[in-house]
Design a protein around this motif. Structure first.
Motif, PDB file in Angstrom:
ATOM      1  N   ALA A 150       0.834  -1.207   0.000  1.00 12.35           N
ATOM      2  CA  ALA A 150       0.000   0.000   0.000  1.00 12.35           C
ATOM      3  C   ALA A 150       0.867   1.255   0.000  1.00 12.35           C
ATOM      4  N   ALA A 151       1.955   1.218   0.775  1.00  4.71           N
ATOM      5  CA  ALA A 151       2.851   2.378   0.818  1.00  4.71           C
ATOM      6  C   ALA A 151       3.539   2.590  -0.522  1.00  4.71           C
ATOM      7  N   THR A 152       3.928   1.502  -1.188  1.00  8.63           N
ATOM      8  CA  THR A 152       4.575   1.654  -2.495  1.00  8.63           C
ATOM      9  C   THR A 152       3.592   2.221  -3.518  1.00  8.63           C
ATOM     10  N   LEU A 153       2.341   1.813  -3.439  1.00  8.58           N
ATOM     11  CA  LEU A 153       1.333   2.319  -4.368  1.00  8.58           C
ATOM     12  C   LEU A 153       1.070   3.802  -4.149  1.00  8.58           C
ATOM     13  N   ARG A 154       1.190   4.241  -2.895  1.00  3.11           N
ATOM     14  CA  ARG A 154       1.000   5.673  -2.603  1.00  3.11           C
ATOM     15  C   ARG A 154       2.183   6.509  -3.046  1.00  3.11           C
ATOM     16  N   HIS A 155       3.323   5.860  -3.251  1.00  4.01           N
ATOM     17  CA  HIS A 155       4.553   6.612  -3.528  1.00  4.01           C
ATOM     18  C   HIS A 155       5.185   6.227  -4.868  1.00  4.01           C
ATOM     19  N   ASP A 158       5.585   1.542 -10.009  1.00  2.25           N
ATOM     20  CA  ASP A 158       5.401   1.386 -11.449  1.00  2.25           C
ATOM     21  C   ASP A 158       4.595   0.112 -11.695  1.00  2.25           C
ATOM     22  N   LEU A 159       3.320   0.275 -12.005  1.00  2.48           N
ATOM     23  CA  LEU A 159       2.422  -0.869 -12.157  1.00  2.48           C
ATOM     24  C   LEU A 159       2.796  -1.746 -13.344  1.00  2.48           C
ATOM     25  N   ARG A 160       3.576  -1.217 -14.265  1.00  4.85           N
ATOM     26  CA  ARG A 160       3.986  -1.987 -15.451  1.00  4.85           C
ATOM     27  C   ARG A 160       5.323  -2.691 -15.259  1.00  4.85           C
ATOM     28  N   SER A 161       5.984  -2.459 -14.122  1.00  4.20           N
ATOM     29  CA  SER A 161       7.284  -3.102 -13.905  1.00  4.20           C
ATOM     30  C   SER A 161       7.095  -4.602 -13.761  1.00  4.20           C
ATOM     31  N   GLY A 189      -4.913  -0.833 -10.755  1.00  2.00           N
ATOM     32  CA  GLY A 189      -4.885  -0.756 -12.209  1.00  2.00           C
ATOM     33  C   GLY A 189      -3.888  -1.648 -12.903  1.00  2.00           C
ATOM     34  N   VAL A 190      -3.379  -2.667 -12.228  1.00  2.00           N
ATOM     35  CA  VAL A 190      -2.434  -3.587 -12.875  1.00  2.00           C
ATOM     36  C   VAL A 190      -3.177  -4.386 -13.953  1.00  2.00           C
ATOM     37  N   ASP A 191      -2.519  -4.591 -15.074  1.00  2.00           N
ATOM     38  CA  ASP A 191      -3.103  -5.312 -16.207  1.00  2.00           C
ATOM     39  C   ASP A 191      -3.396  -6.761 -15.822  1.00  2.00           C
TER      40      ASP A 191
END
Length: 257
Positions: A150-155, A158-161, A189-191
């Motif tokens: 959750a913290a990484t998503l707030r900061h 990269d959802l495509r990594s 929003g990850v594919d």
């Protein structure tokens, strides 16, 4: 009889006297021990640097590798108070330790959630990868470490990594049936239909590496609701339904049908 040349008087004499006085003062000022002409101190690592436009550049941080090492160790130990103290004292957030890990990656791989969040909030790069191509974001997703994720998503995660298998964080999260993690990644929003290097999607891995139990049923349900395509075939040409039937996962078969 030779007459002696009279001594200079009047304004000319005053000018000469001032000239002599100026020479004397200059000689005193040339004294290297006086403040006026003492050589400027040598530049230090923190001295401001003048840029080409004449402005002063920010001072260079003096490197302190002991602080950096301490930050790495404190992150692994989940010593949040020490982590914050070392950051405040100038420790490098992106220093590298074992296997190319930053303090944040090391904390994440040691499940040191509080320290990891403190590092993230201080500006640590959530997408920095170690030698295994794991970032804090990718690893937290794969292992169901929701607080860190959750913290990484707030900061700025990269959802495509992708990891070393060419997969997004959602694929191993689905493989392990980390239901809350799967839902979090879908919401971010990850594919859901990304195909990794071995030719698996998140839906396929939830079936092929799963056992059809309740957590896997919930994972498959969440993926299908998010638009996962059950017709995407694996490297052997099988659909998700064919794999579920092959593995006798009746509940999953029912969901897919």
């Amino acid at each position: 009889m030779h007459t002696a040349r009279p001594t200079a008087r009047g304004p000319r004499a005053a000018v000469l006297a001032l000239a002599v006085l100026a020479v004397g003062v200059g000689a005193c000022s040339a004294d290297p021990g006086t403040p006026e002409t003492a050589a400027p101190p040598a530049a230090t690592a923190t001295s401001p640097v003048v840029t080409s436009d004449g402005s002063a550049a920010p001072p260079t941080r003096q490197l302190d590798h002991a602080l950096d090492d301490d930050l790495y160790d404190a992150a692994v130990a989940d010593d949040t108070a020490l982590v914050r103290d070392l950051i405040a004292r100038g420790a490098d957030l992106e220093t590298r330790g074992d296997n190319g890990r930053t303090p944040l990656v090391a904390a994440t791989k040691n499940k040191a959630s509080e320290a990891a969040v403190a590092l993230i909030e201080a500006g640590a790069d959530v997408n920095a990868k170690d030698d295994l191509q794991d970032s804090a974001y990718l690893y937290a997703g794969a292992e169901g470490l929701d607080q860190i994720l959750a913290a990484t998503l707030r900061h700025g995660a990269d959802l495509r990594s992708v990891n070393r298998y060419g997969g997004t964080a959602l694929i191993p999260a689905s493989e392990h049936a980390h239901v809350s993690t799967v839902r979090m990644l879908i919401a971010a929003g990850v594919d859901v239909n990304h195909v990794n290097t071995p030719r698996w999607t998140a839906l396929q891995e939830a079936i092929v590496y799963g056992d059809g139990s309740q957590p896997y049923q919930e994972t498959v349900t969440a993926l299908l609701a998010a638009g996962a395509d059950p017709q995407i075939r694996d490297a052997d040409g099988r659909t998700a339904l064919q794999n579920a039937e092959r593995l006798d996962q009746d509940a999953i078969v029912a969901l897919l049908r």
